[in-house]
Structures are given as structure tokens and as C-alpha cells.
Write an enzyme that holds these catalytic residues in place. Sequence first.
Site: not given
Ligand SMILES: [Zn+2]
Length: 341
Positions: A17, A19, A139, A171, A201
Site C-alpha cells: 500500500h 501511492h 486507483d 479518497g 479509514e
Molecule cells: Zn492509501
Amino acid sequence: MPSLEQFIAQLPKAELHVHLEGCVEPEMLWQLARRHRTPLVEKGETAVRQLYSTTDFQGFLQAFKTVCEHLRTPEDYELITYDALRRLASQNVRYAEVTISAGVMLWKGEDVPSSFEGIAAGYERVRKESGIRVQWIFDAVRQFGPEAALQVAHTAAALKQRGVIGFGIGGDEQKAPAEIFREVFACARREGLHLTAHAGETAGPESVWTALDVLGVERIGHGLTAARDASLVKVLAEKQLPLDICLTSNLRTGVLRQMASHPLRQYLEQGVLLSLNTDDPALFGTDLNREYLLAQKTFGLTMKEMTRLAESSFRAAFLPPDENQIYLSEFGTTALYPRSD
Ligand SMILES: [Zn+2]
């Protein structure tokens, strides 16, 4: 006996994970700003530092957006990919699944296959230098809605032969619940892509339930709030459905008040499959070795538990079992388990 830092550094690790855009260091953003003469140049390097010192989720989204605005040509992508993957390889990350914000690229009107050529070129250089293996996850942005997300899924599927193996959404969970993406995920599944979603999250456990039951994801990004629902944790453990844990990220975006209240220890004890990750290492001022060290110091993990976490990071990967076995076989060697543990 090696020091704790040495022990962590030599552990073979997978990062699942992370980005790509979140790997852009402040110096590199400044370099891109000058290259493209963007308004950031006027504001000066102090503005760049401010962007990287965010302590809440909206501030983080703003910083991420600014980085994305500075990525304009395939050469930009090659530059940041080379830098990001070199850093990963230097930490003994053998395998990575790197998330690319294809939703943002499409929103900017970019030609994604051209940008991806830059990314592939950066990867090829690091692969030759270090042997690291990378696959890519595209994503979509929740707030941009299902139509835009469907475009991302199609774009990902068109690049499957080039190592794009997954589709996900990220997001703001509050603004766009998972339900509206049901058809998009069904389509991505039909295209043969692996499925993941950032969930639990910024929203509660119900967001994780929906990602599982409605979207049919194979992995959850964060899953921080799943701990509030005992029956959900039980299901995650039974299904061995992995959570991507990103400790520093959770603290820096403000979704977690104190590191010690992260449920990592609880998840481990209940048998949930976990991997440790950085999410956006440059934006959060971390790297994967530091995340292992932080986990050890906060939760008092033994070396054996840390070795298991590293091993789990491969188990949770979107790799075929035979390829995964090559990485997992390294953990069969006693050298990774210090005798005193
Ligand atoms: Zn992330």
C-alpha cells in the site's frame, strides 16, 4: 546479535500500500515546480514544506493534489518512479504493489498509457539495478463518482499485460459510500483485476462491511475502524482477508489520535492477516523500515512477530501462489529468527 534496526533492514519485505504520488519528496516537488514554472515557484520552498507538514485528512488531500498537478509528462513520471522504487529497493523491499492515481490522471485529461510508459521506464531502470519486482494498482477517486471510476477500471484492464493487476478506490469515504461503485467493481472483476478499497479509514466499520459484501474486495486499505466491530474482525480473520496497515499515515491524517490506540496488536492476536505499509512515505516523512520499528516500539513486538509480519506482507500480495512461494521460501531459513527470541 544485530541491532533492531539492522534486523528490520535485512528482513525481506513486500510493500502493498504505497501511492506513487505520495513518494514524491519535497525536493522533487520543488524540482518539478521549477521545471514547469508552476505558481508554487512564486510561493517558494517554505510553501512546499508547509504542504508536507499536514496533520489532518483535508490537508493531506490538498498536498496529494498539489503533487499530482506537478506531474505532467512521461518524463516526470519516469523521474518520480525511479526515485520511489530505488528507495523501496534500498529497504530490502523485494516486491511492491504500487498504487497509481489513474482517477486523477484521467480527471486532468492525461493520456494514461503515455504516462504509464514513463512509469514503466523508471521501473525498468530500478529492476535492472536491484531486482525489485513491482505490480501496479489503479486507483479511482471516490468523490469523482462511479462513471469516472469505471473509466479507471477500463484503463487498468487495458494495461494488464504491462503489470497492472488491481483496481481500487480511495479518497473521502464520507462523501462517496462504496454502494455506488457496486457495478464498477463487478466490471473490474470480470476484467480479471484484483480488487481493493480504502475503507475503515475515515468512516466506521460499516464502510469495511460494504467493501467486503457489496464490492467483493480481496484486500482492505487501512481497516482501522474494523476493530470497533468484533464480528467484523472475526470475519476478516476467518477469511484471511488482509488489511494494509499504515501506522504513521493514520496518525498524520488525524484519523488516529495516539499510536498506542491503533488496533494492530488486537488484529494480530485475533489472527487477522496484516501487512505494514507507508501509504505516502514522502508526505508522511516515513519509510517501511521506520514503520516496522514504530510497530515494534509501540506494540512491543518480538522479532518473531516482526518476521511473521514481513512474511504476511507476501502472503497478502496479489501474486500467484507459485511466485509467492519464491519469496516465502526465504522465511524458512533460521537466520531470520534470532535464537534469543
Ligand atoms: Zn492509501
